[in-house]
Design a protein around this motif. Structure first.
Motif, PDB file in Angstrom:
ATOM      1  N   CYS A   1      -5.212 -11.773  -0.748  1.00 44.67           N
ATOM      2  CA  CYS A   1      -5.962 -10.591  -0.301  1.00 44.67           C
ATOM      3  C   CYS A   1      -6.422 -10.738   1.145  1.00 44.67           C
ATOM      4  CB  CYS A   1      -7.151 -10.362  -1.219  1.00 44.67           C
ATOM      5  SG  CYS A   1      -6.665  -9.842  -2.883  1.00 44.67           S
ATOM      6  N   ARG A   2      -6.797 -11.938   1.531  1.00 41.37           N
ATOM      7  CA  ARG A   2      -7.213 -12.165   2.912  1.00 41.37           C
ATOM      8  C   ARG A   2      -6.032 -11.997   3.859  1.00 41.37           C
ATOM      9  NH1 ARG A   2     -10.558 -17.451   5.166  1.00 41.37           N
ATOM     10  NH2 ARG A   2     -10.679 -16.735   7.346  1.00 41.37           N
ATOM     11  N   LYS A   3      -4.872 -12.492   3.461  1.00 41.08           N
ATOM     12  CA  LYS A   3      -3.675 -12.400   4.302  1.00 41.08           C
ATOM     13  C   LYS A   3      -3.203 -10.951   4.435  1.00 41.08           C
ATOM     14  CE  LYS A   3       1.075 -14.189   4.696  1.00 41.08           C
ATOM     15  NZ  LYS A   3       1.762 -12.888   4.754  1.00 41.08           N
ATOM     16  N   ASN A   4      -3.285 -10.196   3.335  1.00 43.13           N
ATOM     17  CA  ASN A   4      -2.748  -8.836   3.324  1.00 43.13           C
ATOM     18  C   ASN A   4      -3.809  -7.745   3.460  1.00 43.13           C
ATOM     19  OD1 ASN A   4       0.338  -9.091   2.506  1.00 43.13           O
ATOM     20  ND2 ASN A   4      -0.797 -10.618   1.313  1.00 43.13           N
ATOM     21  N   LYS A   5      -5.055  -8.172   3.694  1.00 46.90           N
ATOM     22  CA  LYS A   5      -6.157  -7.219   3.877  1.00 46.90           C
ATOM     23  C   LYS A   5      -6.276  -6.239   2.700  1.00 46.90           C
ATOM     24  CE  LYS A   5      -6.151  -7.464   8.936  1.00 46.90           C
ATOM     25  NZ  LYS A   5      -5.286  -8.654   8.990  1.00 46.90           N
ATOM     26  N   VAL A   6      -6.301  -6.816   1.510  1.00 53.95           N
ATOM     27  CA  VAL A   6      -6.437  -6.050   0.275  1.00 53.95           C
ATOM     28  C   VAL A   6      -7.760  -6.451  -0.380  1.00 53.95           C
ATOM     29  CG1 VAL A   6      -5.384  -5.521  -1.967  1.00 53.95           C
ATOM     30  CG2 VAL A   6      -3.941  -6.083  -0.013  1.00 53.95           C
ATOM     31  N   SER A   7      -8.383  -5.540  -1.108  1.00 54.81           N
ATOM     32  CA  SER A   7      -9.618  -5.844  -1.814  1.00 54.81           C
ATOM     33  C   SER A   7      -9.372  -6.839  -2.943  1.00 54.81           C
ATOM     34  CB  SER A   7     -10.240  -4.568  -2.391  1.00 54.81           C
ATOM     35  OG  SER A   7     -11.286  -4.889  -3.288  1.00 54.81           O
ATOM     36  N   PHE A   8     -10.018  -7.983  -2.864  1.00 56.10           N
ATOM     37  CA  PHE A   8      -9.895  -9.015  -3.902  1.00 56.10           C
ATOM     38  C   PHE A   8     -10.326  -8.478  -5.260  1.00 56.10           C
ATOM     39  CE2 PHE A   8     -12.264 -12.156  -6.406  1.00 56.10           C
ATOM     40  CZ  PHE A   8     -11.281 -13.107  -6.650  1.00 56.10           C
ATOM     41  N   TRP A   9     -11.455  -7.786  -5.291  1.00 60.81           N
ATOM     42  CA  TRP A   9     -11.985  -7.296  -6.559  1.00 60.81           C
ATOM     43  C   TRP A   9     -11.112  -6.205  -7.163  1.00 60.81           C
ATOM     44  CZ3 TRP A   9     -15.129 -10.508  -8.600  1.00 60.81           C
ATOM     45  CH2 TRP A   9     -16.021 -11.248  -7.816  1.00 60.81           C
ATOM     46  N   PHE A  10     -10.546  -5.357  -6.310  1.00 56.48           N
ATOM     47  CA  PHE A  10      -9.674  -4.282  -6.801  1.00 56.48           C
ATOM     48  C   PHE A  10      -8.426  -4.842  -7.471  1.00 56.48           C
ATOM     49  CE2 PHE A  10      -5.845  -1.727  -5.815  1.00 56.48           C
ATOM     50  CZ  PHE A  10      -6.094  -0.633  -6.627  1.00 56.48           C
ATOM     51  N   ILE A  11      -7.791  -5.801  -6.812  1.00 53.98           N
ATOM     52  CA  ILE A  11      -6.514  -6.295  -7.343  1.00 53.98           C
ATOM     53  C   ILE A  11      -6.719  -7.193  -8.560  1.00 53.98           C
ATOM     54  CG2 ILE A  11      -6.202  -8.446  -6.016  1.00 53.98           C
ATOM     55  CD1 ILE A  11      -3.305  -7.408  -5.469  1.00 53.98           C
ATOM     56  N   THR A  12      -7.832  -7.932  -8.620  1.00 50.74           N
ATOM     57  CA  THR A  12      -8.072  -8.767  -9.794  1.00 50.74           C
ATOM     58  C   THR A  12      -8.449  -7.931 -11.011  1.00 50.74           C
ATOM     59  OG1 THR A  12     -10.328  -9.195  -8.974  1.00 50.74           O
ATOM     60  CG2 THR A  12      -8.658 -10.888  -8.555  1.00 50.74           C
ATOM     61  N   ASP A  13      -9.040  -6.764 -10.789  1.00 46.99           N
ATOM     62  CA  ASP A  13      -9.294  -5.846 -11.905  1.00 46.99           C
ATOM     63  C   ASP A  13      -7.992  -5.454 -12.589  1.00 46.99           C
ATOM     64  OD1 ASP A  13     -12.022  -5.730 -11.949  1.00 46.99           O
ATOM     65  OD2 ASP A  13     -12.202  -3.760 -11.004  1.00 46.99           O
ATOM     66  N   ILE A  14      -6.956  -5.278 -11.799  1.00 49.70           N
ATOM     67  CA  ILE A  14      -5.641  -4.936 -12.357  1.00 49.70           C
ATOM     68  C   ILE A  14      -5.036  -6.152 -13.049  1.00 49.70           C
ATOM     69  CG2 ILE A  14      -3.308  -4.144 -11.835  1.00 49.70           C
ATOM     70  CD1 ILE A  14      -4.467  -2.808  -9.318  1.00 49.70           C
ATOM     71  N   ALA A  15      -5.108  -7.279 -12.383  1.00 49.15           N
ATOM     72  CA  ALA A  15      -4.456  -8.493 -12.880  1.00 49.15           C
ATOM     73  C   ALA A  15      -4.983  -8.929 -14.242  1.00 49.15           C
ATOM     74  CB  ALA A  15      -4.616  -9.623 -11.867  1.00 49.15           C
ATOM     75  N   VAL A  16      -6.306  -8.841 -14.456  1.00 44.57           N
ATOM     76  CA  VAL A  16      -6.858  -9.360 -15.711  1.00 44.57           C
ATOM     77  C   VAL A  16      -6.410  -8.560 -16.930  1.00 44.57           C
ATOM     78  CG1 VAL A  16      -8.860 -10.433 -14.616  1.00 44.57           C
ATOM     79  CG2 VAL A  16      -9.024  -8.054 -15.405  1.00 44.57           C
ATOM     80  N   LEU A  17      -5.998  -7.317 -16.726  1.00 43.88           N
ATOM     81  CA  LEU A  17      -5.452  -6.553 -17.851  1.00 43.88           C
ATOM     82  C   LEU A  17      -4.166  -7.206 -18.355  1.00 43.88           C
ATOM     83  CD1 LEU A  17      -6.004  -2.945 -16.460  1.00 43.88           C
ATOM     84  CD2 LEU A  17      -7.170  -3.951 -18.439  1.00 43.88           C
TER      85      LEU A  17
END
Length: 272
Positions: free
Chosen positions: A126-142
């Motif tokens: 997320c730091r490398k690609n300037k993406v929200s860490f919390w947003f993408i982990t919400d998807i991943a945990v599903l």
């Protein structure tokens, strides 16, 4: 019921052989876990119309998977393996699938290590690609919670992480002793139950990261419950009395971390 209780005497943990390489059900289950995690996450991205491109999420999958594998193996070596010092002085052996020139695969994975490996890899991505860490982990945990079911089934098929001695009629014989099928309990509690809660709650979340933090907390609670039916690792035993295991200790740490961030983010929303 008699067949179930004696299932290990009727079941071969090796599914088939590819020449000299034995393909275990354990490995197949872990492959299914990876595939299902990707499929479930992408299904929710499409179904819920989440603002993330397929290309970006595909890149994230590689980062997350590498983090999980590295974290799971290193976590086991550091906290569970009885040869920790050997691996620390021979780090190239940590991922060596051969023993005395014979292919044996890589065994010994820690969920808690995988958890922290996943967090670190996600943060770096997320730091490398300037993406929200919390947003993408919400998807991943599903996807992760659904995949966990296959992971624990893999443990069951591999006849490892056995349960404590019991007299319940659904127990299974391991080495002539009736034990709880704790791997099945974990598949239900830590996998299916957590997945269903997250799916039901996902559209009610009030901030990004809520599902990720709920996942960590719910998993920790489910794991603590399951630990009371699971035989402690033979090389570690109980850490304190006859209740505190390494799994419970690490789950309490994760639970504390998740509760801290959950309360912190909730307060931030209220203030704003």
């Amino acid at each position: 019921m008699e067949f179930w209780q004696n299932i290990y005497s009727h079941f071969n943990p090796v599914a088939f052989n590819l020449g000299s390489i034995a393909v275990h059900w354990y490995g197949i289950m872990y492959a299914l876990a990876l595939i299902s995690a990707i499929f479930v996450a992408k299904w929710f991205i499409k179904h819920d119309k989440l603002p993330i491109s397929n290309d970006l999420f595909d890149s994230y999958i590689w980062w997350a998977e590498i983090g999980v594998i590295l974290g799971a193996r290193l976590g086991y070596v550091l906290f569970y393996d009885s040869h920790t010092m050997y691996y620390m002085t021979h780090p190239w052996q940590i991922f060596n699938p051969y023993i005395n020139g014979v292919y044996a695969g890589i065994s010994g994975m820690s969920y808690h290590g995988a958890f922290f490996g996943f967090i670190i890899a996600s943060y770096l991505f997320c730091r490398k690609n300037k993406v929200s860490f919390w947003f993408i982990t919400d998807i991943a945990v599903l996807g992760v919670s659904a995949a966990y079911i296959f992971g624990r089934l893999g443990n069951f098929f591999n006849q490892e992480l056995i349960g404590r001695v019991t007299d319940v009629p659904w127990g299974i014989y391991v080495g002539g002793i009736l034990r709880h099928p704790s791997q099945i309990y974990e598949a239900i509690l830590e996998g299916l139950f957590v997945f269903l809660v997250l799916v039901i709650y996902r559209k009610r979340k009030t901030f990004d990261g809520q599902l990720a933090l709920m996942y960590g907390g719910l998993y920790a609670i489910a794991r603590i419950i399951a630990e009371f039916f699971r035989q402690p690792d033979s090389q570690l035993g109980f850490l304190v009395g006859e209740w505190l295991t390494m799994g419970i200790l690490q789950s309490l740490i994760i639970l504390g971390i998740c509760l801290f961030f959950y309360v912190y983010k909730k307060k931030a929303i209220i203030k704003n």
